[in-house]
Design a protein around this motif. Structure first.
Motif, PDB file in Angstrom:
ATOM      1  N   PRO A  30       0.598  -1.417   0.169  1.00 48.29           N
ATOM      2  CA  PRO A  30       0.349  -0.035  -0.026  1.00 48.29           C
ATOM      3  C   PRO A  30       1.105   0.775  -0.130  1.00 48.29           C
ATOM      4  O   PRO A  30       2.166   1.306   0.551  1.00 48.29           O
ATOM      5  N   PHE A  31       0.891   2.373  -0.695  1.00 49.12           N
ATOM      6  CA  PHE A  31       0.917   3.273  -0.633  1.00 49.12           C
ATOM      7  C   PHE A  31       0.289   4.123   0.476  1.00 49.12           C
ATOM      8  O   PHE A  31      -0.478   4.778   0.300  1.00 49.12           O
ATOM      9  N   SER A  32       1.682   4.982   1.071  1.00 48.52           N
ATOM     10  CA  SER A  32       1.295   6.222   2.085  1.00 48.52           C
ATOM     11  C   SER A  32       1.324   7.220   0.847  1.00 48.52           C
ATOM     12  O   SER A  32       1.645   7.612  -0.138  1.00 48.52           O
ATOM     13  N   TYR A  33       1.599   9.116   2.098  1.00 56.26           N
ATOM     14  CA  TYR A  33       2.160   9.365   1.039  1.00 56.26           C
ATOM     15  C   TYR A  33       3.394  10.709   1.486  1.00 56.26           C
ATOM     16  O   TYR A  33       3.667  10.469   2.878  1.00 56.26           O
ATOM     17  N   CYS A  34       4.495  11.404   1.116  1.00 56.98           N
ATOM     18  CA  CYS A  34       5.221  11.624   1.796  1.00 56.98           C
ATOM     19  C   CYS A  34       5.661  13.697   0.801  1.00 56.98           C
ATOM     20  O   CYS A  34       4.387  13.997  -0.189  1.00 56.98           O
ATOM     21  N   ASN A  35       6.496  14.316   1.167  1.00 54.43           N
ATOM     22  CA  ASN A  35       6.051  15.301   0.850  1.00 54.43           C
ATOM     23  C   ASN A  35       8.021  15.542   0.367  1.00 54.43           C
ATOM     24  O   ASN A  35       8.990  15.076   1.059  1.00 54.43           O
ATOM     25  N   ASP A  36       7.474  15.355  -0.779  1.00 53.96           N
ATOM     26  CA  ASP A  36       8.941  15.115  -1.992  1.00 53.96           C
ATOM     27  C   ASP A  36       9.393  17.015  -2.704  1.00 53.96           C
ATOM     28  O   ASP A  36       8.360  16.948  -3.481  1.00 53.96           O
ATOM     29  N   HIS A  37      10.259  17.049  -2.620  1.00 49.07           N
ATOM     30  CA  HIS A  37      10.466  18.718  -3.106  1.00 49.07           C
ATOM     31  C   HIS A  37       9.227  19.851  -3.040  1.00 49.07           C
ATOM     32  O   HIS A  37       8.466  19.840  -4.535  1.00 49.07           O
ATOM     33  N   PRO A  42       2.090   9.919  -3.595  1.00 45.30           N
ATOM     34  CA  PRO A  42       2.318   8.604  -2.896  1.00 45.30           C
ATOM     35  C   PRO A  42       4.050   7.939  -3.165  1.00 45.30           C
ATOM     36  O   PRO A  42       4.799   8.594  -4.295  1.00 45.30           O
ATOM     37  N   GLN A  43       3.991   7.885  -1.604  1.00 49.75           N
ATOM     38  CA  GLN A  43       5.001   6.480  -1.304  1.00 49.75           C
ATOM     39  C   GLN A  43       4.747   5.353  -0.789  1.00 49.75           C
ATOM     40  O   GLN A  43       3.844   5.440   0.185  1.00 49.75           O
ATOM     41  N   CYS A  44       5.514   4.160  -1.975  1.00 50.94           N
ATOM     42  CA  CYS A  44       5.265   3.176  -0.334  1.00 50.94           C
ATOM     43  C   CYS A  44       6.140   2.940   0.673  1.00 50.94           C
ATOM     44  O   CYS A  44       7.349   3.491   1.128  1.00 50.94           O
ATOM     45  N   LEU A  45       5.217   2.737   1.741  1.00 52.80           N
ATOM     46  CA  LEU A  45       5.685   1.802   2.777  1.00 52.80           C
ATOM     47  C   LEU A  45       6.447   0.968   2.944  1.00 52.80           C
ATOM     48  O   LEU A  45       7.474   1.566   4.039  1.00 52.80           O
ATOM     49  N   GLN A  46       6.372   0.494   1.876  1.00 50.93           N
ATOM     50  CA  GLN A  46       7.633  -0.874   1.722  1.00 50.93           C
ATOM     51  C   GLN A  46       8.819  -0.732   1.626  1.00 50.93           C
ATOM     52  O   GLN A  46      10.636  -0.963   2.353  1.00 50.93           O
ATOM     53  N   CYS A  47       9.492  -0.204   0.446  1.00 50.99           N
ATOM     54  CA  CYS A  47      10.252  -0.019  -0.180  1.00 50.99           C
ATOM     55  C   CYS A  47      10.925   0.955  -1.068  1.00 50.99           C
ATOM     56  O   CYS A  47      11.580   1.841  -1.177  1.00 50.99           O
ATOM     57  N   GLY A  48       9.257   2.481  -0.712  1.00 52.97           N
ATOM     58  CA  GLY A  48      10.046   3.961  -1.036  1.00 52.97           C
ATOM     59  C   GLY A  48      10.125   4.057  -1.752  1.00 52.97           C
ATOM     60  O   GLY A  48      10.319   5.810  -2.780  1.00 52.97           O
ATOM     61  N   PHE A  49       9.319   3.234  -2.849  1.00 51.79           N
ATOM     62  CA  PHE A  49       9.625   3.945  -3.893  1.00 51.79           C
ATOM     63  C   PHE A  49       7.898   5.350  -4.081  1.00 51.79           C
ATOM     64  O   PHE A  49       7.346   4.976  -3.426  1.00 51.79           O
ATOM     65  N   ILE A  50       8.691   6.145  -4.745  1.00 57.07           N
ATOM     66  CA  ILE A  50       7.739   7.595  -4.833  1.00 57.07           C
ATOM     67  C   ILE A  50       7.316   8.137  -6.898  1.00 57.07           C
ATOM     68  O   ILE A  50       7.569   7.393  -7.428  1.00 57.07           O
ATOM     69  N   TYR A  51       5.729   7.492  -6.316  1.00 54.22           N
ATOM     70  CA  TYR A  51       5.032   7.708  -7.468  1.00 54.22           C
ATOM     71  C   TYR A  51       4.631   9.429  -8.428  1.00 54.22           C
ATOM     72  O   TYR A  51       4.441  10.178  -7.871  1.00 54.22           O
TER      73      TYR A  51
END
Ligand SMILES: [Zn+2]
Length: 195
Positions: A30-37, A42-51
């Motif tokens: 499942p995705f969570s969210y991150c603040n990126d730039h 959306p960011q993956c809680l497991q592998c860190g992948f940012i969409y």
């Protein structure tokens, strides 16, 4: 005539430009969210992948023959089904934009075209999940007889000055108006694609 290169059908500024997707395309978590730039993504809680979601690159082609323009009627499964547009489509990942234009026109109209120039580049904010950046090309027919295919169910020649059928995209109407008003020559294209 005023230059217009940004077309919107809704308030894209209020929106991250990204309808939430739920699962990571890399690992399926499942995705969570991150603040990126300074953007919530959306960011993956497991592998860190940012969409990262970006506008999709596309081409549309103004094909002129005997002072008429070729338009296509969009099929029932298309965005803006039943309305008309310039032959157009998305650029594949391993494809140059000029190659994409040759392919899309062949698929949608059966024609082989000679691309002449780049006449505009538009940003189209069509819906929450459909943002495109469109390179608009001018072309003439090199070979073939028009026959609708792929996403189109009908193709026909129209006087670009009108009357026009019900058009799917404001950007196409603007391109046709500007073409009639100014007979734009456009920017030259890569010699490797000129024929
Ligand atoms: Zn993941």
């Amino acid at each position: 005539m005023k230059i217009k290169q940004v077309f919107t059908t809704y308030d894209f500024c209020d929106n991250g430009g990204c309808k939430a997707i739920k699962y990571c395309p890399s690992c399926g978590s499942p995705f969570s969210y991150c603040n990126d730039h300074h953007r919530i993504r959306p960011q993956c809680l497991q592998c860190g992948f940012i969409y990262y979601k970006n506008p999709a690159p596309a081409v549309s082609v103004l094909i002129i023959e005997n002072q008429h323009v070729l338009l296509g009627k969009r099929g029932p499964d298309s965005f803006a089904a039943g309305k008309w547009c310039l032959p157009c489509g998305y650029i594949e990942y391993n494809e140059a934009f000029l190659t994409a234009a040759l392919r899309e026109v062949k698929e949608e109209t059966g024609l082989t075209i000679a691309i002449q120039s780049i006449i505009n580049v538009n940003s189209n904010f069509l819906s929450e999940n459909l943002h495109a950046i469109v390179v608009v090309l001018l072309a003439k027919v090199a070979a073939g007889i028009p026959a609708a295919g792929d996403d189109l169910v009908e193709v026909a020649w129209f006087d670009p000055a009108g009357p026009l059928p019900e058009m799917a995209f404001a950007a196409d109407e603007d391109i046709l108006k500007r073409y009639c008003a100014q007979k734009i020559a456009g920017l030259p294209i890569d010699d490797d694609f000129r024929r």
